[in-house]
Design a protein around this motif. Sequence first.
Motif, PDB file in Angstrom:
ATOM      1  N   SER A 185       0.609  -1.193  -0.670  1.00 22.74           N
ATOM      2  CA  SER A 185       0.247  -0.051   0.503  1.00 22.74           C
ATOM      3  C   SER A 185       0.549   1.120   0.189  1.00 22.74           C
ATOM      4  O   SER A 185       2.025   1.479  -0.137  1.00 22.74           O
ATOM      5  N   ASN A 186      -0.172   2.051  -0.461  1.00 24.04           N
ATOM      6  CA  ASN A 186       0.350   4.295  -0.127  1.00 24.04           C
ATOM      7  C   ASN A 186       0.498   4.460   0.629  1.00 24.04           C
ATOM      8  O   ASN A 186       0.712   5.660   0.691  1.00 24.04           O
ATOM      9  N   GLN A 187      -0.183   3.727   1.462  1.00 24.33           N
ATOM     10  CA  GLN A 187      -0.708   4.481   2.628  1.00 24.33           C
ATOM     11  C   GLN A 187      -0.012   4.863   4.054  1.00 24.33           C
ATOM     12  O   GLN A 187       0.298   5.207   5.473  1.00 24.33           O
ATOM     13  N   ASN A 188       1.865   5.079   3.914  1.00 23.56           N
ATOM     14  CA  ASN A 188       2.440   5.491   4.688  1.00 23.56           C
ATOM     15  C   ASN A 188       2.585   4.365   6.117  1.00 23.56           C
ATOM     16  O   ASN A 188       2.860   4.739   7.362  1.00 23.56           O
ATOM     17  N   TYR A 189       2.016   3.503   5.421  1.00 20.66           N
ATOM     18  CA  TYR A 189       2.661   2.454   6.541  1.00 20.66           C
ATOM     19  C   TYR A 189       4.631   2.133   6.793  1.00 20.66           C
ATOM     20  O   TYR A 189       5.076   2.408   5.658  1.00 20.66           O
ATOM     21  N   TYR A 190       5.046   1.551   8.059  1.00 20.04           N
ATOM     22  CA  TYR A 190       6.712   2.065   8.614  1.00 20.04           C
ATOM     23  C   TYR A 190       7.340   0.594   7.210  1.00 20.04           C
ATOM     24  O   TYR A 190       7.963   0.760   6.859  1.00 20.04           O
ATOM     25  N   ASP A 191       6.249  -0.917   7.518  1.00 16.07           N
ATOM     26  CA  ASP A 191       6.690  -1.636   6.721  1.00 16.07           C
ATOM     27  C   ASP A 191       6.328  -2.680   6.175  1.00 16.07           C
ATOM     28  O   ASP A 191       4.473  -2.334   6.681  1.00 16.07           O
ATOM     29  N   ARG A 192       6.221  -3.779   5.184  1.00 14.42           N
ATOM     30  CA  ARG A 192       5.267  -5.227   5.653  1.00 14.42           C
ATOM     31  C   ARG A 192       5.003  -5.537   6.164  1.00 14.42           C
ATOM     32  O   ARG A 192       3.357  -5.532   6.356  1.00 14.42           O
ATOM     33  N   SER A 193       5.574  -5.955   7.540  1.00 12.68           N
ATOM     34  CA  SER A 193       5.225  -6.382   9.115  1.00 12.68           C
ATOM     35  C   SER A 193       3.827  -5.582   9.711  1.00 12.68           C
ATOM     36  O   SER A 193       2.757  -5.705   9.867  1.00 12.68           O
ATOM     37  N   HIS A 194       4.185  -3.953   9.075  1.00 11.26           N
ATOM     38  CA  HIS A 194       3.080  -3.128  10.606  1.00 11.26           C
ATOM     39  C   HIS A 194       2.029  -3.410   9.275  1.00 11.26           C
ATOM     40  O   HIS A 194       1.016  -3.192   9.930  1.00 11.26           O
ATOM     41  N   PHE A 195       2.266  -2.675   7.973  1.00 13.63           N
ATOM     42  CA  PHE A 195       0.673  -2.703   6.957  1.00 13.63           C
ATOM     43  C   PHE A 195      -0.161  -4.404   7.698  1.00 13.63           C
ATOM     44  O   PHE A 195      -0.769  -4.104   7.561  1.00 13.63           O
ATOM     45  N   ASN A 196       0.934  -5.554   7.515  1.00 12.15           N
ATOM     46  CA  ASN A 196      -0.160  -6.477   7.773  1.00 12.15           C
ATOM     47  C   ASN A 196      -0.684  -6.980   9.293  1.00 12.15           C
ATOM     48  O   ASN A 196      -2.176  -6.937   9.465  1.00 12.15           O
ATOM     49  N   LYS A 197       0.201  -6.215   9.888  1.00 12.01           N
ATOM     50  CA  LYS A 197      -0.909  -6.045  11.481  1.00 12.01           C
ATOM     51  C   LYS A 197      -1.962  -5.164  11.548  1.00 12.01           C
ATOM     52  O   LYS A 197      -2.605  -5.640  11.910  1.00 12.01           O
ATOM     53  N   GLU A 198      -1.906  -3.976  10.730  1.00  5.74           N
ATOM     54  CA  GLU A 198      -2.705  -3.759  11.573  1.00  5.74           C
ATOM     55  C   GLU A 198      -3.552  -3.752  10.376  1.00  5.74           C
ATOM     56  O   GLU A 198      -5.058  -3.574  10.874  1.00  5.74           O
ATOM     57  N   ILE A 199      -4.083  -4.791   9.185  1.00  3.44           N
ATOM     58  CA  ILE A 199      -5.108  -4.800   8.233  1.00  3.44           C
ATOM     59  C   ILE A 199      -5.624  -5.876   8.887  1.00  3.44           C
ATOM     60  O   ILE A 199      -7.019  -5.901   9.050  1.00  3.44           O
ATOM     61  N   LYS A 200      -5.142  -6.456   9.411  1.00  4.78           N
ATOM     62  CA  LYS A 200      -5.465  -7.588   9.908  1.00  4.78           C
ATOM     63  C   LYS A 200      -5.864  -7.442  11.428  1.00  4.78           C
ATOM     64  O   LYS A 200      -7.496  -7.731  12.261  1.00  4.78           O
ATOM     65  N   LYS A 201      -5.562  -6.349  12.277  1.00  2.00           N
ATOM     66  CA  LYS A 201      -5.988  -6.194  13.510  1.00  2.00           C
ATOM     67  C   LYS A 201      -7.742  -5.762  13.273  1.00  2.00           C
ATOM     68  O   LYS A 201      -8.334  -5.469  13.896  1.00  2.00           O
ATOM     69  N   TYR A 202      -8.007  -4.570  12.392  1.00  2.40           N
ATOM     70  CA  TYR A 202      -9.228  -4.173  11.887  1.00  2.40           C
ATOM     71  C   TYR A 202     -10.119  -4.873  10.536  1.00  2.40           C
ATOM     72  O   TYR A 202     -11.371  -4.994  10.516  1.00  2.40           O
ATOM     73  N   THR A 203      -9.461  -5.628  10.194  1.00  5.96           N
ATOM     74  CA  THR A 203     -10.236  -6.641   9.296  1.00  5.96           C
ATOM     75  C   THR A 203     -10.056  -7.940   9.704  1.00  5.96           C
ATOM     76  O   THR A 203     -11.477  -8.793   8.878  1.00  5.96           O
ATOM     77  N   ASN A 204      -9.265  -8.643  10.153  1.00  8.25           N
ATOM     78  CA  ASN A 204      -9.379  -9.772  11.175  1.00  8.25           C
ATOM     79  C   ASN A 204      -8.707 -11.279   9.411  1.00  8.25           C
ATOM     80  O   ASN A 204      -9.047 -12.205  10.153  1.00  8.25           O
ATOM     81  N   HIS A 205      -7.643 -10.084   8.776  1.00  7.44           N
ATOM     82  CA  HIS A 205      -7.694 -10.987   7.269  1.00  7.44           C
ATOM     83  C   HIS A 205      -6.514 -10.400   6.992  1.00  7.44           C
ATOM     84  O   HIS A 205      -6.159  -8.841   7.397  1.00  7.44           O
ATOM     85  N   THR A 206      -5.821 -10.799   6.477  1.00  9.22           N
ATOM     86  CA  THR A 206      -4.508 -10.157   5.948  1.00  9.22           C
ATOM     87  C   THR A 206      -4.400  -9.853   4.439  1.00  9.22           C
ATOM     88  O   THR A 206      -5.553  -9.907   3.791  1.00  9.22           O
ATOM     89  N   PRO A 207      -3.848  -8.817   4.467  1.00 13.59           N
ATOM     90  CA  PRO A 207      -3.907  -8.390   2.857  1.00 13.59           C
ATOM     91  C   PRO A 207      -3.660  -8.919   1.961  1.00 13.59           C
ATOM     92  O   PRO A 207      -4.830  -8.809   0.339  1.00 13.59           O
TER      93      PRO A 207
END
Length: 249
Positions: free
Chosen positions: A207-229
């Motif tokens: 994504s281009n939404q200013n996540y620190y890295d792929r790990s942070h992106f995966n963690k945040e997406i799963k936190k709110y959707t319960n699914h991986t990107p």
Amino acid sequence: MTYYQQASNEVLKEYIRCFWWLDNDSSKNLDYTILPDGFFDVIVRFENYKYQSTVLTGLYTKEVEVVIPPNHQLFGIQFKLPAAEYIFCESIAPLLNSEKKMPNAFWNLNSFDFSENLDTIDRLSLIISQKINKEDNPDNRKIRLFSLLSQTRGNQSVNYFADKVFWSRRQINRYFNKMFGLSLKSYCNIVRCSASFKDIKKGDLLSNQNYYDRSHFNKEIKKYTNHTPKALSNNENDRFLQISIIPNK
């Protein structure tokens, strides 16, 4: 399944993102996962176009599983945050991750002919525009804050917003918790997550939404959707409605 949505008119654009309609015209149940997106809705439910009920939802911080039976229809109004205070004139904090049933006569929704959606939306828009609470001295800090949240899609710190609108982060969080049931930071995270859905649909798993890295992106997406990107991108059986309806551009 038939789905469409229409943007609000100029008068209501600060309060309403869109009107939407979903018709299960198939012979089987439709199973969907609704993802947090930073909006709240009024949803009108029908069976064979016969009115059944109206509900008001709060904001969601987690996914919701929805089953739509055959020959059932949903009409929705997707509201932006300012609508809670300036149209409904009440806090939606008690409705966080839930909904409440509204009176059948609410906004005359039980009397409209929803087979004529465009005309219905025009008439309903007039009713809603008359509900707007136009204060003599509106709080410009709130107006500016909502504008910045929309512009940045949550991609800034709480301190950034506090500095821009000259409102302390403590006061902002008190307002957000009182009106919406969550902190500004949590809301920003949800909006940023939602803004990533377009990238995810295209297969961009960073994504281009200013996540620190792929790990942070995966963690945040799963936190709110319960699914991986990756699972969201695969969107098996078009389960994730908000991703399915994003135009393929």
